[in-house]
Design a protein around this motif. Structure first.
Motif, PDB file in Angstrom:
ATOM      1  N   GLY A  45     -22.550   3.587 -52.844  1.00 45.36           N
ATOM      2  CA  GLY A  45     -22.794   2.672 -53.419  1.00 45.36           C
ATOM      3  C   GLY A  45     -23.417   3.818 -54.664  1.00 45.36           C
ATOM      4  N   ALA A  46     -22.677   5.047 -54.874  1.00 44.93           N
ATOM      5  CA  ALA A  46     -23.191   6.481 -55.445  1.00 44.93           C
ATOM      6  C   ALA A  46     -21.721   7.168 -56.016  1.00 44.93           C
ATOM      7  CB  ALA A  46     -23.805   7.883 -55.106  1.00 44.93           C
ATOM      8  N   ALA A  47     -21.342   7.785 -57.141  1.00 47.20           N
ATOM      9  CA  ALA A  47     -20.007   7.924 -57.610  1.00 47.20           C
ATOM     10  C   ALA A  47     -20.448   9.545 -56.803  1.00 47.20           C
ATOM     11  CB  ALA A  47     -20.567   8.478 -59.114  1.00 47.20           C
ATOM     12  N   PRO A  48     -18.959  10.081 -56.396  1.00 50.06           N
ATOM     13  CA  PRO A  48     -19.168  10.998 -55.617  1.00 50.06           C
ATOM     14  C   PRO A  48     -19.937  12.150 -55.901  1.00 50.06           C
ATOM     15  CG  PRO A  48     -16.460  10.535 -55.701  1.00 50.06           C
ATOM     16  CD  PRO A  48     -17.784   9.042 -56.968  1.00 50.06           C
ATOM     17  N   ALA A  49     -19.647  12.745 -57.112  1.00 46.62           N
ATOM     18  CA  ALA A  49     -20.755  13.552 -57.692  1.00 46.62           C
ATOM     19  C   ALA A  49     -22.139  13.505 -57.617  1.00 46.62           C
ATOM     20  CB  ALA A  49     -20.175  13.579 -59.098  1.00 46.62           C
ATOM     21  N   GLU A  50     -22.648  12.539 -56.936  1.00 48.46           N
ATOM     22  CA  GLU A  50     -24.150  12.078 -57.646  1.00 48.46           C
ATOM     23  C   GLU A  50     -24.792  12.119 -55.674  1.00 48.46           C
ATOM     24  OE1 GLU A  50     -24.449   8.897 -59.748  1.00 48.46           O
ATOM     25  OE2 GLU A  50     -23.880   9.786 -61.806  1.00 48.46           O
ATOM     26  N   THR A  51     -23.445  12.049 -55.143  1.00 49.78           N
ATOM     27  CA  THR A  51     -23.883  11.403 -53.538  1.00 49.78           C
ATOM     28  C   THR A  51     -24.433  12.307 -53.063  1.00 49.78           C
ATOM     29  OG1 THR A  51     -21.587  10.463 -53.394  1.00 49.78           O
ATOM     30  CG2 THR A  51     -22.844  10.137 -51.400  1.00 49.78           C
ATOM     31  N   TYR A  52     -24.409  13.122 -52.863  1.00 51.02           N
ATOM     32  CA  TYR A  52     -25.280  13.662 -52.028  1.00 51.02           C
ATOM     33  C   TYR A  52     -26.774  14.559 -52.645  1.00 51.02           C
ATOM     34  CZ  TYR A  52     -21.124  14.814 -49.019  1.00 51.02           C
ATOM     35  OH  TYR A  52     -19.808  14.530 -48.495  1.00 51.02           O
ATOM     36  N   GLU A 112     -23.550  25.507 -30.594  1.00 46.20           N
ATOM     37  CA  GLU A 112     -23.238  26.950 -29.479  1.00 46.20           C
ATOM     38  C   GLU A 112     -25.071  26.159 -29.336  1.00 46.20           C
ATOM     39  OE1 GLU A 112     -22.841  29.602 -31.953  1.00 46.20           O
ATOM     40  OE2 GLU A 112     -20.573  29.819 -32.304  1.00 46.20           O
ATOM     41  N   LEU A 113     -25.947  25.835 -29.728  1.00 47.85           N
ATOM     42  CA  LEU A 113     -27.258  25.678 -29.288  1.00 47.85           C
ATOM     43  C   LEU A 113     -27.864  24.564 -28.533  1.00 47.85           C
ATOM     44  CD1 LEU A 113     -29.265  26.547 -32.665  1.00 47.85           C
ATOM     45  CD2 LEU A 113     -28.862  27.894 -30.648  1.00 47.85           C
ATOM     46  N   GLY A 114     -26.500  23.235 -28.757  1.00 48.24           N
ATOM     47  CA  GLY A 114     -26.503  21.984 -27.482  1.00 48.24           C
ATOM     48  C   GLY A 114     -27.546  21.004 -28.791  1.00 48.24           C
ATOM     49  N   ILE A 115     -27.519  20.915 -29.428  1.00 45.55           N
ATOM     50  CA  ILE A 115     -28.233  19.653 -30.951  1.00 45.55           C
ATOM     51  C   ILE A 115     -26.694  19.207 -31.032  1.00 45.55           C
ATOM     52  CG2 ILE A 115     -28.671  19.806 -32.847  1.00 45.55           C
ATOM     53  CD1 ILE A 115     -30.533  22.682 -32.471  1.00 45.55           C
ATOM     54  N   ARG A 116     -26.611  17.158 -30.858  1.00 46.79           N
ATOM     55  CA  ARG A 116     -25.842  17.258 -31.683  1.00 46.79           C
ATOM     56  C   ARG A 116     -26.293  17.036 -32.965  1.00 46.79           C
ATOM     57  NH1 ARG A 116     -28.418  14.309 -27.166  1.00 46.79           N
ATOM     58  NH2 ARG A 116     -29.945  12.858 -28.280  1.00 46.79           N
ATOM     59  N   THR A 117     -25.092  16.822 -33.708  1.00 50.41           N
ATOM     60  CA  THR A 117     -24.801  16.830 -35.048  1.00 50.41           C
ATOM     61  C   THR A 117     -24.572  15.348 -35.909  1.00 50.41           C
ATOM     62  OG1 THR A 117     -22.784  17.590 -35.077  1.00 50.41           O
ATOM     63  CG2 THR A 117     -24.266  19.208 -35.478  1.00 50.41           C
ATOM     64  N   VAL A 118     -24.997  15.025 -37.467  1.00 52.56           N
ATOM     65  CA  VAL A 118     -24.704  13.913 -38.273  1.00 52.56           C
ATOM     66  C   VAL A 118     -24.682  14.763 -39.581  1.00 52.56           C
ATOM     67  CG1 VAL A 118     -25.730  11.968 -39.425  1.00 52.56           C
ATOM     68  CG2 VAL A 118     -27.060  12.599 -36.703  1.00 52.56           C
ATOM     69  N   ALA A 119     -23.162  13.637 -39.412  1.00 54.29           N
ATOM     70  CA  ALA A 119     -22.408  14.307 -41.177  1.00 54.29           C
ATOM     71  C   ALA A 119     -22.964  13.097 -42.022  1.00 54.29           C
ATOM     72  CB  ALA A 119     -21.197  14.274 -40.984  1.00 54.29           C
ATOM     73  N   VAL A 120     -23.357  13.820 -43.263  1.00 51.68           N
ATOM     74  CA  VAL A 120     -23.021  12.800 -44.639  1.00 51.68           C
ATOM     75  C   VAL A 120     -22.373  13.058 -45.572  1.00 51.68           C
ATOM     76  CG1 VAL A 120     -26.166  11.949 -44.328  1.00 51.68           C
ATOM     77  CG2 VAL A 120     -24.452  13.506 -45.832  1.00 51.68           C
ATOM     78  N   HIS A 121     -21.176  11.557 -45.731  1.00 47.91           N
ATOM     79  CA  HIS A 121     -20.775  12.036 -47.033  1.00 47.91           C
ATOM     80  C   HIS A 121     -20.588  10.572 -47.905  1.00 47.91           C
ATOM     81  CE1 HIS A 121     -18.303   8.315 -45.209  1.00 47.91           C
ATOM     82  NE2 HIS A 121     -18.059   8.790 -44.267  1.00 47.91           N
ATOM     83  N   SER A 122     -19.423  11.099 -48.880  1.00 46.52           N
ATOM     84  CA  SER A 122     -19.689  10.025 -49.983  1.00 46.52           C
ATOM     85  C   SER A 122     -18.196  10.268 -49.385  1.00 46.52           C
ATOM     86  CB  SER A 122     -18.909  10.385 -51.219  1.00 46.52           C
ATOM     87  OG  SER A 122     -18.438  11.824 -50.901  1.00 46.52           O
ATOM     88  N   VAL A 157     -11.405  16.709 -57.618  1.00 48.43           N
ATOM     89  CA  VAL A 157     -12.555  17.309 -59.012  1.00 48.43           C
ATOM     90  C   VAL A 157     -13.952  17.189 -58.915  1.00 48.43           C
ATOM     91  CG1 VAL A 157      -9.582  16.446 -59.725  1.00 48.43           C
ATOM     92  CG2 VAL A 157     -12.270  14.878 -59.432  1.00 48.43           C
ATOM     93  N   HIS A 158     -14.610  16.394 -57.428  1.00 47.12           N
ATOM     94  CA  HIS A 158     -15.088  15.916 -57.714  1.00 47.12           C
ATOM     95  C   HIS A 158     -16.881  17.766 -57.085  1.00 47.12           C
ATOM     96  CE1 HIS A 158     -14.500  12.445 -58.170  1.00 47.12           C
ATOM     97  NE2 HIS A 158     -13.517  12.523 -57.249  1.00 47.12           N
ATOM     98  N   TYR A 159     -16.061  18.499 -56.748  1.00 46.38           N
ATOM     99  CA  TYR A 159     -17.201  19.297 -56.168  1.00 46.38           C
ATOM    100  C   TYR A 159     -16.235  20.723 -56.195  1.00 46.38           C
ATOM    101  CZ  TYR A 159     -18.728  14.747 -53.255  1.00 46.38           C
ATOM    102  OH  TYR A 159     -18.658  13.975 -53.097  1.00 46.38           O
TER     103      TYR A 159
END
Length: 617
Positions: free
Chosen positions: A53-60, A23-33, A360-362
């Motif tokens: 390189g990280a386990a799903p529960a530790e990625t973020y 809505e503000l016209g800002i581009r976005t970047v997502a990160v993911h496991s 089951v990770h989150y």
């Protein structure tokens, strides 16, 4: 001005931040496991970066990888959302040191308030020391110094339970937040959880954006929240505002934050300050007509707030929809979310779309549903009705519990407290299955399979189908006739693959039927179609302890071996799923005749963990 923003989070809050950025016209970047490669937040962002390189529960929790992702994707700002690294001062410093804009308060402010023990010291409050706890202090609450969401919290009512509670709370806090520090405080049995939303800019302006009541909680985690908090006097509100301003000024706070209190005996007891956006922020947005994420971004860009905040209008209530089983220890559920649709007129914040897996990770929260209306009574009715009509096909959820909670007289009165579910969970989770649902499922399934190829002089034999509903087996009998379907005690008005209309005592009821494999959804009722001829080998011995959810065995009771005598209710095995530990206890007093579970083992629902043979009387 911010041009590209990386969201250092996942799920519902990542999608919600991305929506405002668009809505503000800002581009976005997502990160993911790896587990989230096809998650909704990764799909809706303009760019997605895998965190390797990280386990799903530790990625973020890998701040180094997230900063690297922001730089490689060309982002110039980072929004942490809530949870994970949102209250980690080292992560905030790393973002700033990389030349990026941090959407939040200064690292120094986060550091001062991130540890609940340091925050209490800053506010002049001295926590209990473990060595000083006496019988007179009980009950006490063991609480993680970092993070929130009910993780790392235990209520202790007997001194001999304190050591074990501290040990398990530290382990859970370390797993969830990377920090195992815990502290003790007196537990007020009948307090209300009330909080104040604050927003401060870099020019000295502080907004108090009303109160929220978050007293309906399970396992110390909020379930239903509302704004404003009902029944709070102007004097008490002023007291909380004064303490909130004290906290803001003590750390030169900037951006959105929340100061939390436990209200008991007419007083507000400071709990903590959350230096981030809260899960329940939508109710404040609805009442004040603002976008808190947009305001966070504006403050980080150096814009000044208006002198006075907008006026509050009406009442808003939010319900958190979880994939869990409230009747069995709030056990988290996993599987495929086949379909989720809420009626028009309410707000839906979610990180899932139809067909997405629930892992089951989150955290098992599927969505937040928010209703806003001129009065509290109207908002309650609106939200309960919307949830009741929500189409929800997938794992077991707390939807029925939410509807019953919103309609419960104690909650409607506005005078409930954090012990609500301790008092009422049994009545709120009592199974009252719709007796017509199995018949509707059977008729929908039979539609299209019927072939009236020729006239027969003999009446058709009854067809039989079997379903499991709320743990009970139901057998349905119906007939094919020349005029359609018939069943005893019911007139079949209509029956096709999606809609069945049944009339009983002159009242016609509609049933929407959807089938996914052997799982059948009839309105809000979830059934499992059973095979015509059951497998007699698919049985477990009495006293079998089965894994109630997918997860990891993190602990076996000390000294527990096959042949040991155990007591009914004794904790035997602890599973970790979705960052929470779940105790599996002995169902009866007897002998542990088999122990299959091992520490570190990954288990699936229904896996045999142990067997307790009951002592004969």
């Amino acid at each position: 001005m911010i041009q590209t923003l990386l969201v250092a989070n996942r799920g519902e809050i990542a999608c919600r931040i991305i929506r405002t950025c668009r809505e503000l016209g800002i581009r976005t970047v997502a990160v993911h496991s790896d587990a989230d490669e096809n998650a909704l937040h990764a799909r809706v962002a303009d760019t997605a970066v895998r965190l390797p390189g990280a386990a799903p529960a530790e990625t973020y929790l890998r701040g180094d990888l997230i900063v690297k992702a922001a730089l490689s994707a060309g982002a110039d700002a980072v929004h942490p959302g809530y949870g994970f690294l949102s209250e980690n001062p080292d992560f905030a410093r790393a973002v700033l040191d990389a030349g990026l804009t941090w959407i939040g308060p200064s690292p120094e402010a986060i550091e001062a308030m991130a540890s609940k023990t340091r925050a209490k010291d800053l506010m002049g409050i001295v926590p209990l020391a473990e060595a000083d706890v006496t019988e007179a202090d009980l009950p006490v609450l063991v609480k993680a110094a970092a993070g929130g969401g009910g993780r790392g919290m235990r209520i202790v009512r007997r001194l001999e339970e304190l050591s074990a509670a501290l040990k398990s709370a530290r382990a859970e806090a370390l797993s969830a937040f990377g920090d195992g520090e815990v502290f003790l405080e007196r537990y007020l049995e009948h307090g209300r959880h009330v909080e104040v939303q604050v927003l401060a800019d870099t020019h000295g302006t502080i907004w108090m954006l009303g109160t929220r009541d978050c007293s309906l909680q399970r396992r110390h985690q909020k379930v239903i929240e509302e704004a404003p908090a009902p029944g709070i006097s102007e004097v008490l509100t002023s007291d909380m505002y004064a303490l909130a301003v004290q906290a803001v000024c003590a750390v030169a706070y900037e951006g959105a934050g929340t100061v939390e209190f436990l209200v008991a005996d007419g007083r507000a007891h400071f709990l903590e300050m959350n230096t981030r956006l809260q899960v329940e922020h939508p109710v404040t947005e609805a009442v004040f007509g603002i976008d808190l994420v947009a305001e966070q971004i504006r403050v980080s860009e150096g814009h000044a707030l208006e002198k006075d905040p907008p006026r509050a209008r009406g009442h808003a209530i939010e319900a958190r929809l979880y994939a869990e089983d409230p009747a069995h220890g709030w056990a988290p559920q996993a599987g495929t979310l086949h379909h989720l649709a809420v009626p028009d007129g309410v707000r839906l914040d979610t990180g899932y779309t139809d067909g997405d897996p629930i892992g089951v990770h989150y955290d098992p929260m599927l969505a937040k549903v928010v209703a806003h209306a001129p009065t509290r009574a109207e908002a309650l009715r609106k939200l309960a009705g919307a949830l009741e009509r929500t189409e929800l096909h997938g794992p077991l959820t707390n939807r029925d519990l939410l509807v019953r909670s919103l309609r419960h007289e104690e909650f409607r009165s506005g005078h409930t407290d954090t012990g609500f579910y301790d008092r009422h969970l049994g009545e709120l989770t009592e199974s009252a299955p719709d007796p017509l649902a199995p018949l509707a499922a059977a008729l929908a399934d039979a539609h299209g399979r019927s072939r009236f190829g020729g006239w027969r002089n003999l009446p058709a034999q009854p067809q039989v189908k079997r379903y499991e509903l709320a743990g009970q087996e139901y057998e349905v009998r119906y007939r094919h006739t020349r005029t359609g379907f018939s069943a005893e005690g019911v007139r079949v008005v209509r029956a096709d693959a999606r809609l069945v209309v049944l009339e009983v005592d002159g009242v016609a009821r509609k049933f929407t039927v959807t089938r996914h494999g052997d799982q059948v959804y009839v309105n809000s009722t979830h059934l499992t179609a059973l095979p015509r001829f059951p497998d007699p080998t698919a049985q477990h011995a009495p006293g079998s302890l089965l894994a109630p959810m997918p997860g990891t065995v993190v602990r076996i009771a000390e000294g527990l071996t096959e042949g040991a005598t155990v007591q009914a209710g004794q904790g035997l095995i602890w599973l970790e799923a979705m960052k929470m530990q779940h105790q599996i206890s002995a169902p009866v007093t007897g002998t542990l005749s088999a122990l299959h579970a091992k520490a570190g083992q990954q288990v699936e629902p229904g896996m045999l963990l142990a067997v307790v043979q009951e002592t004969s009387s």
